[in-house]
Design a protein around this motif. Structure first.
Motif, PDB file in Angstrom:
ATOM      1  N   ASN A 115       0.708  -1.153  -0.162  1.00 15.43           N
ATOM      2  CA  ASN A 115      -0.158   0.102  -0.051  1.00 15.43           C
ATOM      3  C   ASN A 115       0.849   1.310  -0.034  1.00 15.43           C
ATOM      4  O   ASN A 115       0.492   2.083  -0.560  1.00 15.43           O
ATOM      5  N   LEU A 148      -8.640   3.406  -5.112  1.00 19.75           N
ATOM      6  CA  LEU A 148      -9.887   3.791  -5.700  1.00 19.75           C
ATOM      7  C   LEU A 148      -9.952   5.404  -5.287  1.00 19.75           C
ATOM      8  O   LEU A 148     -10.233   5.836  -4.361  1.00 19.75           O
ATOM      9  N   ARG A 151      -7.719   6.733  -2.738  1.00 17.18           N
ATOM     10  CA  ARG A 151      -7.856   6.130  -1.453  1.00 17.18           C
ATOM     11  C   ARG A 151      -7.603   4.830  -1.761  1.00 17.18           C
ATOM     12  O   ARG A 151      -7.782   3.918  -2.439  1.00 17.18           O
ATOM     13  N   TYR A 153      -7.690   1.048  -0.796  1.00 15.17           N
ATOM     14  CA  TYR A 153      -8.556   0.155  -0.261  1.00 15.17           C
ATOM     15  C   TYR A 153      -7.976  -0.989   0.487  1.00 15.17           C
ATOM     16  O   TYR A 153      -6.904  -1.720   0.089  1.00 15.17           O
ATOM     17  N   ARG A 154      -8.494  -1.166   1.734  1.00 13.54           N
ATOM     18  CA  ARG A 154      -7.882  -2.072   2.838  1.00 13.54           C
ATOM     19  C   ARG A 154      -8.878  -3.273   2.938  1.00 13.54           C
ATOM     20  O   ARG A 154      -8.363  -4.324   3.725  1.00 13.54           O
ATOM     21  N   TYR A 258     -11.780  -6.123 -10.796  1.00  9.76           N
ATOM     22  CA  TYR A 258     -11.624  -4.445 -10.393  1.00  9.76           C
ATOM     23  C   TYR A 258     -11.800  -3.656 -11.488  1.00  9.76           C
ATOM     24  O   TYR A 258     -11.923  -2.660 -11.491  1.00  9.76           O
TER      25      TYR A 258
END
Length: 325
Positions: A115, A148, A151, A153-154, A258
């Motif tokens: 990330n 996304l 942001r 995405y976790r 996705y």
């Protein structure tokens, strides 16, 4: 070590905590590394936390520092304060952000290493301006991240997306995760070596690599295979062809789930992208559902190299102190 003192703005420290080494850097608001240092990774939690404090103290003795970000290869809680589990680090259910904040007297932010690298590429590199982007770090395994609309995405519990453990080969190679046929068992540095060893066993006389493996089995690395491929070695070229095919298959699965506009390929294996990326794009285009009737994601190589994780961690730490320049 490199350094530059007298900065016009406050810096933040990014730290990439790896299983064998720790790299730390003071980073400015433009993602530029202005001072850096590194050390080996200790095996115990106390020794590791002591090492992190020494690195931070060294950097803030030379720079005005506002916060610290850690890029960690492991599962974090959804609030990014606790390391649930890190397979190559001595932390389990450890409230690391609070521990280090108390020791350092600075705000500390944790982030999954993939990330953090994806965030750096979004802010300063290959993914800049992308609305939906996937990052794949092809190294010992596959690290993955999804962005996304700017942001990270976790997932519901902070551990998504584990794309390296998509099963692309039914009953394929065993994976340490407990499954068989995981994507990272074929499209990582480790997977590339395994593919080459299998091909050498089937046709040892076709490659100069065979003698190396026979004399020292541990000498075969992704870098060595890439060098042989550049020299025209047929087995090395065949191994990269298989790598490209498997990568394209996995990218097609990612696209079906996705539908990203961009996939960024990073990690150590990306240094050999000229040997596989064009072919992988072709396999991806052919395997995607609705091929020929839908836009495909662009597939690009990461721009920030192995500094992406610490640059991203530093930038995320900067966001924890928005009142600073």
């Amino acid at each position: 070590m490199t350094g530059r003192n007298g900065q016009d703005s406050v810096l933040t420290i990014g730290i990439d905590v790896g299983g064998t080494s720790i790299r730390a850097a003071a980073v400015d608001r433009n993602g530029v590394v202005v001072d850096s240092t590194r050390t080996q990774t200790p095996s115990s939690a106390v020794a590791l936390e002591n090492a992190l404090q020494r690195l931070v103290d060294h950097l803030r003795d030379r720079n005005d520092v506002a916060a610290v970000g850690l890029a960690v290869a492991g599962f974090l809680t959804e609030d990014r304060t606790t390391v649930r589990f890190a397979p190559h680090l001595p932390w389990t259910e450890t409230p690391l952000a609070a521990i280090l904040t108390a020791r350092l007297g600075l705000p500390v932010v944790l982030e999954h290493d993939a990330n953090a690298a994806a965030w750096a590429e979004y802010r300063f590199g290959a993914a800049a301006g992308s609305r939906i982007a996937v990052m794949l770090a092809l190294g010992t395994g596959i690290g993955a991240a999804l962005l996304l609309d700017g942001r990270i995405y976790r997932g519901a519990y902070g551990v998504a997306p584990e794309l390296g453990h998509l099963r692309i080969v039914p009953e394929g190679r065993p994976c340490p995760c407990g499954k068989r046929g995981c994507w990272e068992r074929y499209c990582s540095g480790t997977g590339l070596v395994d593919t080459t060893v299998e091909m050498l066993a089937a046709a040892p006389g076709r490659s100069a690599l065979a003698a190396d493996v026979a004399s020292d089995p541990g000498s075969l690395t992704g870098r060595r295979i890439a060098g042989a491929a550049h020299d025209g070695d047929p087995v090395a070229l065949a191994a990269f062809a298989d790598f490209a095919r498997r990568l394209g298959m996995g990218l097609a699965l990612v696209a079906d789930v996705y539908d990203p506009e961009l996939v960024v390929i990073g990690g150590g294996v990306s240094d050999s992208a000229p040997l596989f990326l064009d072919d992988a794009r072709e396999h991806y285009a052919a395997a995607t559902t609705g091929a020929g009737h839908r836009p495909l994601a662009r597939v690009r190589v990461a721009q920030l190299g192995d500094a992406a994780g610490l640059i991203g961690a530093a930038d995320l730490a900067r966001r924890a102190v928005p009142d600073r320049p």
